[in-house]
Design a protein around this motif. Sequence first.
Motif: not given
Lengths: 503, 134
Positions: B18-19, B22-23, B26, B117-118
């Motif tokens: 999920i993260i 979401l990332v 963006q 992850l960013d």
Amino acid sequence: MDMNYLYEELDQLQKNQSVIFDFIQDTALGGLWYWDLHNPENRWVSPSFWRTIGYDPNALLNEAEHWQSAVNGEDLAALNAQVRGCVASQTRRCEQIVRCTHQRGTTVWLLCHSLLMQDDAGQPYRVLGVFTDFTRQRNEEVYAQELASHYGSILSNQSVYIIKTDAQGNYTYVNDFFYERFGYDSKIIGTSSLQSIVQEDWPKCLGVVGRCFAEPEVPHQVILRKPYRDGTVKSNHWEFKGLLNGEGQVGEILCVGYDVTLLVENLENSQKLLALTKQQNHRLQNFAYIISHNIRSHSANLTSLVKLMQLSTNQEQSAMFLQMLKTSTDKLAETIVNLNEIVTANSNANQPKESRKLRQEVDKTLEALNVLIHESSIAVTIDIPAEVTVNVVPAYLDSILLNLISNAIKYRSTSAHPTIALSCYQEAEFIVLAIKDNGLGIDLNRHRTKLFGMYKTFHSNEDARGVGLFITKNQVEAMNGKIDVESELGTGSTFKVYFNESV
Amino acid sequence: MKVFDLVYVIEDDPITSIITELVVKQNAAFGEVQKYMNGQEAYDALVALQWAEEVPDLILLDLNMPVMDGWEFLDAFSALQLPKQVCVYVLTSSIHPEDMEKSRMYKEVKGYFTKPLDGDVLNQMVQLATGGRA
């Protein structure tokens, strides 16, 4: 016969021409004496004699004095005695060694062949002495003898083994040190040298002997073991060399050896230690990567979730992130508990072992899992004699049984009536416990290498932690045992735990 | 302008999955995200595809997963005949040199990234795929 005319001619020549006689006595002989048997002090000595013992015959001022100092008195007396013996026994020839002192002071060894000359009445009245100088041969012989005795003493007194065998490998020579260290006596000469070597090393020994034949006169090295006089086995480093005989064949094998037991033992210990250290190092390194992986996977989630929460403007979304954050921290805590368990299993390798009745322990575990077994209607059969015992760290055995039996329950068959069969048997130094189920099974072609790895799960089962088999394997190995598996997808699995009963 | 119109996220941990979604969302260079719990699910989906436009542009692949792990997926994937080239990035928590080394053996794998992850990591992924043109 045709040649007789030449002999006659030579005979004639030497009668008429003194040059022949001079030539023979100057070149071929060490000297000539000719003396009066009735007045032995009246003698003629050839110039070549003086040259043989280092004097210039033309420069001799006082011949009598030199004679006195040059010719060995004892030998001269013996010569005279021999000549008198010849006279008495009416023989004409005799021989005697006469030592003379060279002008340089060294001894000159001369062999004197004497011939008694007879007067017209047939009575001996002159003696002709013909000398041959054999000093060089004599010295060489003496030198060789000295050398032999010198080396003989070296061979006997060294702290190395020196042996020789014939081409068939039977002892022909053994030095004292070898006798002493291995408690043999001279009876072993002629017996097989191979028999005295540890049998396991025979092929090695024969291999080197083969090389000695293929490549003689060159040393070939080998380390062989042999029982020492007190029964302990010693390792010796040998240099084998094939010695050629007169026919150019290898007739003997010379073996020179020394004790390297301590070196070999130290080397073996170092190698064992190195292998152990390598293995431990590899395990630790893997372990470090696994820990890093497992902690990172949760910490990464935590980092991301906090960022997402900071950016979130939506109340509902924030609540979801908070819930996920909670789940992640719970998982991180669980991971740390698991790691702790693994570290404990790894670090307590030297826990004391106790004897346990296998049947009793299995029954206890089944009792603990009774509710699960009942709920899943699993038919359990046990074929373990009540008297079979295993030497184990009791806590490990509990953990191993619990883990393997719960796995069998967890991954039971969903299509057939589920069964678990427990049995045991002896294999070499191991008591083997087999746990067989008819459950889901594992595709070993795909998963064998990672089956016992950490955090590997093979079915999409939600409560699979991925540490069970890893811990089980560690516990079994900590008790010097091993674990193996046979399995087929859809037919079931058999896990075999080998309890080492030799240590 | 999207660099990756369709992204597959192959990841067994639901929260991480999920993260990641979401990332990724963006970043404007990434389009639609489809999540798969393991290699097998993603492989089955790829096999069932009929149109080139359904083929993902990017696959973010975890390594350690049940049923079919990242390596097994790569083995199966490399045998597939897809109508479009797909960029595969390994996205894992493992910093084990053996894993990095092994991933280099697959020509399908264009990059190796470690979690978390960013935005920065996503930009690196774009840079790598476009050769710095985007």
